[in-house]
Design an enzyme around this catalytic site. Sequence first.
Site, PDB file in Angstrom:
ATOM      1  N   ARG A 127       0.816  -1.232   0.000  1.00  0.00           N
ATOM      2  CA  ARG A 127       0.000   0.000   0.000  1.00  0.00           C
ATOM      3  C   ARG A 127       0.839   1.266   0.000  1.00  0.00           C
ATOM      4  O   ARG A 127       0.366   2.325   0.383  1.00  0.00           O
ATOM      5  CB  ARG A 127      -0.982   0.023   1.168  1.00  0.00           C
ATOM      6  N   LYS A 149       2.118  10.880 -11.933  1.00  0.00           N
ATOM      7  CA  LYS A 149       1.213   9.995 -12.671  1.00  0.00           C
ATOM      8  C   LYS A 149       1.929   8.684 -12.919  1.00  0.00           C
ATOM      9  O   LYS A 149       2.997   8.656 -13.530  1.00  0.00           O
ATOM     10  CB  LYS A 149       0.836  10.622 -14.015  1.00  0.00           C
ATOM     11  N   GLU A 191       7.574  16.769 -26.126  1.00  0.00           N
ATOM     12  CA  GLU A 191       7.002  17.235 -24.857  1.00  0.00           C
ATOM     13  C   GLU A 191       7.601  18.587 -24.460  1.00  0.00           C
ATOM     14  O   GLU A 191       6.935  19.396 -23.812  1.00  0.00           O
ATOM     15  CB  GLU A 191       7.205  16.190 -23.751  1.00  0.00           C
ATOM     16  N   LYS A 233       5.910  22.352 -15.707  1.00  0.00           N
ATOM     17  CA  LYS A 233       5.141  21.200 -15.247  1.00  0.00           C
ATOM     18  C   LYS A 233       4.922  21.261 -13.740  1.00  0.00           C
ATOM     19  O   LYS A 233       3.816  20.978 -13.253  1.00  0.00           O
ATOM     20  CB  LYS A 233       5.823  19.886 -15.638  1.00  0.00           C
ATOM     21  N   GLU A 243      -5.422  16.161 -11.438  1.00  0.00           N
ATOM     22  CA  GLU A 243      -6.055  16.412 -12.720  1.00  0.00           C
ATOM     23  C   GLU A 243      -7.555  16.624 -12.604  1.00  0.00           C
ATOM     24  O   GLU A 243      -8.363  16.011 -13.296  1.00  0.00           O
ATOM     25  CB  GLU A 243      -5.746  15.275 -13.717  1.00  0.00           C
ATOM     26  N   ARG A 247      -4.607  20.628 -14.890  1.00  0.00           N
ATOM     27  CA  ARG A 247      -3.533  19.719 -15.271  1.00  0.00           C
ATOM     28  C   ARG A 247      -3.774  19.064 -16.622  1.00  0.00           C
ATOM     29  O   ARG A 247      -2.824  18.663 -17.310  1.00  0.00           O
ATOM     30  CB  ARG A 247      -3.357  18.649 -14.186  1.00  0.00           C
ATOM     31  N   ASN A 251      -1.990  17.418 -21.355  1.00  0.00           N
ATOM     32  CA  ASN A 251      -2.314  16.346 -22.299  1.00  0.00           C
ATOM     33  C   ASN A 251      -2.543  16.860 -23.713  1.00  0.00           C
ATOM     34  O   ASN A 251      -3.099  16.152 -24.551  1.00  0.00           O
ATOM     35  CB  ASN A 251      -3.558  15.586 -21.828  1.00  0.00           C
ATOM     36  N   HIS A 254      -2.356  14.546 -26.646  1.00  0.00           N
ATOM     37  CA  HIS A 254      -2.345  13.174 -26.137  1.00  0.00           C
ATOM     38  C   HIS A 254      -3.573  12.351 -26.524  1.00  0.00           C
ATOM     39  O   HIS A 254      -3.483  11.136 -26.613  1.00  0.00           O
ATOM     40  CB  HIS A 254      -2.168  13.174 -24.621  1.00  0.00           C
ATOM     41  N   HIS A 258      -2.672   9.100 -28.167  1.00  0.00           N
ATOM     42  CA  HIS A 258      -2.984   7.778 -27.598  1.00  0.00           C
ATOM     43  C   HIS A 258      -3.702   6.906 -28.629  1.00  0.00           C
ATOM     44  O   HIS A 258      -3.501   5.688 -28.666  1.00  0.00           O
ATOM     45  CB  HIS A 258      -3.852   7.927 -26.341  1.00  0.00           C
ATOM     46  N   HIS A 271       6.017   7.112 -27.750  1.00  0.00           N
ATOM     47  CA  HIS A 271       4.988   7.964 -27.171  1.00  0.00           C
ATOM     48  C   HIS A 271       5.168   9.421 -27.613  1.00  0.00           C
ATOM     49  O   HIS A 271       4.212  10.082 -28.032  1.00  0.00           O
ATOM     50  CB  HIS A 271       5.040   7.854 -25.640  1.00  0.00           C
TER      51      HIS A 271
END
Lengths: 366, 366
Positions: A127, A149, A191, A233, A243, A247, A251, A254, A258, A271
């Site tokens: 955890r 993330k 990026e 960032k 997010e 935030r 993306n 993205h 994606h 990516h």
Amino acid sequence: MSAAPAVLHEVPIDLGDRAYPIVIGHGLLGAAGTWSGLPKASSAMVVTNTTVAPLYLRSLTEALKPHFRDVHQVTLPDGESHKDWQTLNLVFDALLSRHSDRKTVLFALGGGVVGDMTGFAAACYMRGVPFVQVPTTLLAQVDSSVGGKTAINHPLGKNMIGAFYQPVRVVCDLDTLDTLPAREFSAGLAEVIKYGPIADMEFLDWIEANLDALMRREPAAVAHAVRRSCEIKARVVAQDEREGGLRAILNFGHTFGHAIEAGLGYGEWLHGEAVGCGMAMGIELSRRLGLVDAAFAQRLTALLQRAQLPVRGPRLGEDRYLDLMRLDKKAEGGDIRFVVIEQPGRAAMRPAPEAMVREVLAHCTA
Amino acid sequence: MSAAPAVLHEVPIDLGDRAYPIVIGHGLLGAAGTWSGLPKASSAMVVTNTTVAPLYLRSLTEALKPHFRDVHQVTLPDGESHKDWQTLNLVFDALLSRHSDRKTVLFALGGGVVGDMTGFAAACYMRGVPFVQVPTTLLAQVDSSVGGKTAINHPLGKNMIGAFYQPVRVVCDLDTLDTLPAREFSAGLAEVIKYGPIADMEFLDWIEANLDALMRREPAAVAHAVRRSCEIKARVVAQDEREGGLRAILNFGHTFGHAIEAGLGYGEWLHGEAVGCGMAMGIELSRRLGLVDAAFAQRLTALLQRAQLPVRGPRLGEDRYLDLMRLDKKAEGGDIRFVVIEQPGRAAMRPAPEAMVREVLAHCTA
């Protein structure tokens, strides 16, 4: 490796009791001093991949030994196609077979895939155990290692299973970029370029003026690009860690990107390449929505091309693109929402009419 | 089912922006009003198992329909032996194949295993979606559904992969306990009894005086036991959400208990049975450490026996017990630390000499 370690910049991320620094410099990875002041633990586990291990694993391990009684290692197969549960489980197997306790510190030595998986493993193991990002690609240094993330992919979607989980430190050793293949360096530049249109037009001007120096990997130019990217960032993440809104501007490119990655199969395009192409699509969408003019769209597209990034997507078919984008996690309640450039230097989330998205896809696929 | 829904108690858990209520009453599960005020979403996903589905899935689904456009369902195989990644992935498959977005609300309808898995799925799906606990066993109502501990098992250890992730609401419908097999009811009583020696001697007195009524499942007695257990757990969790210290007292009996479960194979003994036996071992250890007298140890053991719980462990061999306990996550840096009763009503973590642990095991195994 540089002769002596040198910290050039330290960028703080202000997240209250989860605050941490991004340390940027030369010769950091193999210097014992870099790893002082981490949470006390009897053991460390370095997670890396088969590509990075021969380059930096021994050096990092030796530098960690003064700080931990045991420094264990686990080497994963390389590539986005291995960013799955089966590979993640290799980390859990390694931790449990070493009887690693809940204070064990994980180190993510590699690019975005290693960082995302190690971070998620750290989030879940007992955890939650502390972890450190040691990004060795430009993309990971300017984007994925910062902000907490973490995720793995599911056959039905990228990054679908993950956590927001902050590292305790990010160490960007710029020397590691020397060994990066040109294609990966360009993917990282995607990026870097992204931060201009979404947040900082001065930075976009600087990138345009210094792109040749960046492509030659001149140390001063690379150091500034990494620093400024991390600063932007860090500011965005500090305002919206999970997010909830702002935030999402990170993306930009993205949602289209994606779809390209998933449509071709993860790992076919890098990516950053998919994001670069996705930004070309995203700026075209912004233009058609009347938010930016054709000259700005052309300016961004030309910069992406100069960085050796693709600006035309694969012909997956518009229906397939739409299906894949609907599955993307930014689709809520059925509408597809995109990050668009509202005006140069400012981004926002907007839904877009399906017909217009189809036009963009028709315009931007090879 | 009762004729009309009735909320008897609402126990708040004070966790700042993660605060939520535990709602305790009769006829709650099938009443639409129970589900008002949850986060807005277009879809809900009810996660349950093959045992609970025929009893309550339809009723809950109908009650949710006024609140969500789509109410989906996924039914998992029943039992601790299925608390693994493969089964968890059935939840992700269901969510993704339904195009569930990041606002989708998950409902955990079942006992501790369903609750732990649904909570972990909610923690990980798209990096976190809201979830509601609808515990249908006594053990889940008084312990596992409250406090945000979620996890799955790994072949090398129980609950090794998980997250601290709070539900947005816990709804304890006492009527669901009517269908609980006697063995499971006793297993739940183990966790109820636990709250006495670790935190509240008045409650232990009450349990002793009312155990016969509890075993007959008299509604007023059961309602009080659930309420008081939740109040104590809520107080402990609010002070130490991520188990930095105090919260560990809730694990009284669990280090021994986990060794029993792992040693026999998960599912052989119920979790509550293993914890009951583990408490008998834990109080014997406390006695040998000179913390409580023989009379108190005997008193607790007799109460466990009256609740039809085992107080003698399986003969796994002392070495095997010790190996399993060293792997347990409360072992840090090699020492085995136990939750012991410092004095009646107060627990603490203490390391114990191996020789003494061996004596306890010899004394307490069949």
